[in-house]
Structures are given as C-alpha cells and as structure tokens.
Design a protein around this motif. Structure first.
Motif, short mmCIF file in Angstrom:
data_model
loop_
_atom_site.label_atom_id
_atom_site.label_comp_id
_atom_site.label_asym_id
_atom_site.label_seq_id
_atom_site.Cartn_x
_atom_site.Cartn_y
_atom_site.Cartn_z
N HIS A 197 99.98 59.61 -11.43
CA HIS A 197 99.20 59.76 -10.21
C HIS A 197 99.55 58.65 -9.24
N VAL A 198 99.89 59.02 -8.01
CA VAL A 198 100.15 58.04 -6.96
C VAL A 198 99.19 58.32 -5.81
N GLY A 199 98.51 57.29 -5.36
CA GLY A 199 97.46 57.45 -4.37
C GLY A 199 97.96 57.89 -3.01
N VAL A 200 97.41 58.98 -2.50
CA VAL A 200 97.66 59.47 -1.14
C VAL A 200 96.33 60.02 -0.63
N GLU A 201 95.77 59.40 0.39
CA GLU A 201 94.44 59.79 0.86
C GLU A 201 94.46 61.08 1.67
N ASP A 202 95.50 61.30 2.44
CA ASP A 202 95.54 62.42 3.39
C ASP A 202 96.18 63.65 2.74
N ARG A 203 95.47 64.78 2.74
CA ARG A 203 95.96 65.97 2.05
C ARG A 203 97.16 66.59 2.75
N GLU A 204 97.21 66.54 4.06
CA GLU A 204 98.39 67.05 4.76
C GLU A 204 99.63 66.26 4.37
N VAL A 226 95.90 74.62 -12.07
CA VAL A 226 97.13 74.62 -11.26
C VAL A 226 98.11 73.72 -12.00
N TYR A 227 99.06 74.32 -12.69
CA TYR A 227 99.94 73.57 -13.58
C TYR A 227 101.32 73.31 -12.97
N TRP A 228 101.42 73.35 -11.65
CA TRP A 228 102.71 73.06 -11.03
C TRP A 228 103.23 71.69 -11.46
N ASP A 229 104.54 71.53 -11.43
CA ASP A 229 105.18 70.30 -11.87
C ASP A 229 104.79 69.10 -11.02
N VAL A 230 104.43 69.34 -9.78
CA VAL A 230 103.85 68.32 -8.92
C VAL A 230 102.76 69.02 -8.11
N ARG A 231 101.60 68.38 -7.99
CA ARG A 231 100.47 69.04 -7.36
C ARG A 231 99.56 68.00 -6.71
N MET A 232 98.64 68.47 -5.87
CA MET A 232 97.53 67.64 -5.44
C MET A 232 96.51 67.62 -6.57
N SER A 233 96.07 66.44 -6.94
CA SER A 233 95.02 66.37 -7.95
C SER A 233 93.78 67.08 -7.43
N ASP A 234 93.10 67.79 -8.33
CA ASP A 234 91.91 68.53 -7.91
C ASP A 234 90.67 67.65 -7.88
N HIS A 235 90.78 66.39 -8.38
CA HIS A 235 89.59 65.54 -8.42
C HIS A 235 89.85 64.11 -7.97
N LEU A 236 91.09 63.79 -7.62
CA LEU A 236 91.44 62.44 -7.18
C LEU A 236 92.27 62.51 -5.91
N PRO A 237 92.22 61.48 -5.06
CA PRO A 237 93.07 61.46 -3.86
C PRO A 237 94.49 61.02 -4.21
N THR A 238 95.16 61.84 -5.00
CA THR A 238 96.50 61.49 -5.47
C THR A 238 97.43 62.69 -5.43
N VAL A 239 98.72 62.39 -5.43
CA VAL A 239 99.73 63.37 -5.77
C VAL A 239 100.05 63.13 -7.25
N GLU A 240 100.09 64.21 -8.02
CA GLU A 240 100.25 64.11 -9.47
C GLU A 240 101.56 64.76 -9.89
N ILE A 241 102.44 63.96 -10.48
CA ILE A 241 103.73 64.45 -10.97
C ILE A 241 103.59 64.64 -12.47
N ARG A 242 103.79 65.88 -12.94
CA ARG A 242 103.43 66.23 -14.31
C ARG A 242 104.54 67.01 -15.03
N ILE A 243 105.76 66.89 -14.55
CA ILE A 243 106.85 67.67 -15.15
C ILE A 243 107.34 67.07 -16.46
N SER A 244 107.08 65.83 -16.72
CA SER A 244 107.74 65.11 -17.81
C SER A 244 107.11 65.34 -19.17
N ASP A 245 107.94 65.36 -20.21
CA ASP A 245 107.46 65.18 -21.57
C ASP A 245 106.85 63.78 -21.65
#
Length: 386
Positions: free
Chosen positions: A137-144, A222-241
């Motif tokens: 998770h990397v913090g990004v406040e603005d959804r756009e 929403v299981y995309w490899d990278v997504r907007m977190s549904d509960h945190l102001p972050t971009v979440e990169i989740r592709i990795s083992d």
C-alpha cells in the motif's frame, strides 16, 4: 500524500508505505496444509501480534504499521514473521512464505466467517484455492490521481510478478509455472491486470457493474493486480507472490513505492500513461507467471521478448531518481544482484527439488528462508539485515 508536488520533484517522504504478507500454515511432518488459523491467531494475540484470518483455514496475514520509508518497516517485517512462526509452532504448525501449498489442502476448510461463507456459496470450488500474496500500500489521498497512477503502473506489473515468483510446486510436483498462485488467482472473475481507466468515475462505474451483476459480493473482492484500496487512501499493488525472504519483500516494497513516486512526478508534469493493450498485458502477466525470473519477459509497450533480468534492470532505470531520493538505490541494486545470482523463491524451490528429489527438503529450505537475513541483537530482538 502531497497533492501538488512541483513538476519533476520526488516527494519521497510523503508517499506512505504499508506491507501485508500472507503465509501458509503447514504440518511440520507431512508438509500438508494445516487448518489452524484461528488457533494460531489466538496464540499470536497472546504474543502481542494481531493476525488476519484469510479465506482458507491454513493461512494467516500480517500487516505492518504505516511508514514513510522502508527503513521504518524493516524490523517490523522480520519481527512479524518471527512472532507469527512462534505462534504457529505453539499450535503444532510451521509458517512458510510460499505462494501456494506443496500439497492440496483439505476440501471445505473455509474459514467460518459469514463473508467467506457467502463467497463459498456464490463461487463454489474457487474458494478452495490457497494463495499467499504480498500487498503493498502506498499512500495517495486523491482518487483521481490514484487512477492515473494505476494507469502508469500497469506496464510494470509483469516485472513485479516475475521478480517475486514463489510458487512453482503444487500437488507435490512442479507445475511448469514459476507462479502457480497467479494462474490459480486468475480464475476469479475480478482478477488480473486492471483496464485503462479514464477517471475515478470510470473506475467506480466498473466496480458498480461487477457488484450489480454478482461478479463480486463487495468492493473488497476487486482482485485486480493493482487497485484503489476500498478502505484506505492508498493505491494497492497486489500482483506478487509472498516473497521468500524478508530482503526480497523489502526490495519489492521499495520498487513499488518508487514506481508510485515516479508516476506521481510524471502526472505532475502532464505526461500521459502509456495506453497498453489489455490482452497484451494479460499475455505478459501469463509469461511472467510461467517463466518467472529465469526466463523471458514480454515488454508490453514494444511488444517484444527480452529476458526477465533485462526487464527488471529496465524497471530500476525507470525509477532510479526515486530510489536515489529514498537513499535506497545501492541497497536495491545490491539486493537484486543477489537474487539474480542466487535465485528467487521459485528458482530456489526448483533447484532444491532437483538436488534432493524430495518435497520435504524443499519445505525445510523454504521454512529456513522465511527468516533468512534476520539477525538478533543483544537483547534477542530480531531485525532485518540491511
């Protein structure tokens, strides 16, 4: 995160960082998945760590606190692996950092939580798969801005997967894939690389459509490899083992944080994200899952094959200014040199199986590497070796 960075500047200190790791619980004698996550979580709580329960009962998840730099999280990563392993041992289990079990789990060992039971009712046998990943998770406040960052990150997703591939064995044999976890996860209808989104509204419309049609039961699916977190102001990169070692997790997190900072600087300068063909990106992710770090990589922008090592070096070149701003360029390149020389999780598992021919020996080596690079100070506290 700073919503108005000066064009071309890297706001390294403002890009907050958090790391989640999923681990396998297995029986120390047989190596088969051990469905005792409730018991291990209770033991962990007594030891001072809160563990999350995953979909299947043979998994637990750890999460770091929020930091601004990987140095804030190094000791936490090592400490959480060690304490969770202690909790597992107290319940007769072994904790291992691998993407999939070495043997098939017992059917119908879904964690008895209402959400998971609803998922099992809707998606059937899909919920029986055991897959352990690492989520940054990397913090990004603005959804756009988050959506624009996702677009900029899409071309690099296959490289991150190849680098961390750690699940070649399943059912007691080599699957032919460096990341069998990624292949299994691709069966979920909301998985894989995300589409190119024009705006946050476009993203939200896609999620709403999946909800309305029953493709997902809630936004957390929403299981995309990278997504907007549904509960945190972050971009979440989740592709990795889940990486095999703490050092590999730290390297992954630093590269991801640097990718986000690099994308933020590009957005501030008005640089558009590359519009990568969705099917080509899926093909590149499949290639990364198949070949891992010791094979070939499909570059999605040039549509040509290169080696995975070359693809990783290209990624490092891309984020070098951000890595330097974090003061992590030398550490990351040194760590990558070690991985290139010694192998990542998938390479080591296959090498161990070829050398000893017994899955039990592979399991023992994976258990050892789960804590590789951690050292104890004079008071017995574990920390990660920088």
């Amino acid at each position: 995160m700073d919503d108005n960075p000066a064009p071309g500047r890297f706001s390294a200190s403002s890009a907050t960082l958090g790391i989640e790791e999923e681990f396998l619980l297995c029986d120390p004698q047989s190596g088969r998945p051990s469905p005792r996550n409730f018991e291990v979580a209770a033991a962990g709580r007594a030891l001072g760590i809160e563990l999350q329960l995953e979909l299947t009962r043979c998994q637990v998840e750890t999460a770091t606190e929020i930091g601004h730099h990987i140095s804030d999280l190094r000791d936490q990563l090592c400490e959480s692996r060690a304490v969770t392993a202690d909790a597992a041992a107290r319940e007769g289990c072994q904790l291992i950092a691998v993407g999939t079990p070495f043997f098939d789990p017992v059917v119908e060992e879904i964690t008895p939580k209402s959400r998971y039971q609803r998922m099992a009712g809707q998606f059937g046998a899909l919920t029986e798969g055991v897959m352990c990943g690492c989520h940054i998770h990397v913090g990004v406040e603005d959804r756009e801005r988050t959506v624009q960052i996702i677009n900029h990150l899409r071309p690099w997703l296959p490289v991150l997967l190849a680098l961390t591939a750690n699940s070649p064995l399943s059912g007691g044999r080599d699957t032919g894939y460096a990341s069998w976890r990624y292949v299994l996860f691709g069966r979920w209808p909301s998985s894989g690389p995300p589409p190119f989104f024009e705006s946050a509204g476009h993203y939200e419309d896609a999620v709403a459509a999946m909800l309305e049609t029953g493709v997902i039961l809630d936004p957390h699916m929403v299981y995309w490899d990278v997504r907007m977190s549904d509960h945190l102001p972050t971009v979440e990169i989740r592709i990795s083992d889940v990486p095999a070692t703490v050092e590999e997790t730290m390297t992954l997190a630093t590269l991801v944080q640097s990718l986000v900072v690099t994308a933020t600087a590009a957005i501030a300068k008005g640089e558009p994200a590359p519009v990568v063909d969705q099917e080509m990106l899926r093909a590149a992710c499949w290639r990364a899952a198949r070949d891992g770090l010791d094979g070939r990589s499909l570059e999605v922008e040039s549509v040509r094959l290169t080696t995975a090592h070359q693809a990783v070096r290209r990624l490092v070149d891309h984020v070098e200014p951000a890595l330097s701003a974090f003061g992590e360029f030398e550490q990351v390149t040194t760590s990558l040199d070690r991985v290139f020389s010694n192998g990542n999780g998938a390479i080591v598992q296959r090498r161990e199986l070829a050398r000893r021919s017994r899955v039990a020996d592979v399991i023992a080596e994976c258990a050892r590497r789960t804590f590789e690079g951690c050292t104890a100070d004079g008071g017995g506290k574990l920390s990660a070796t920088p």
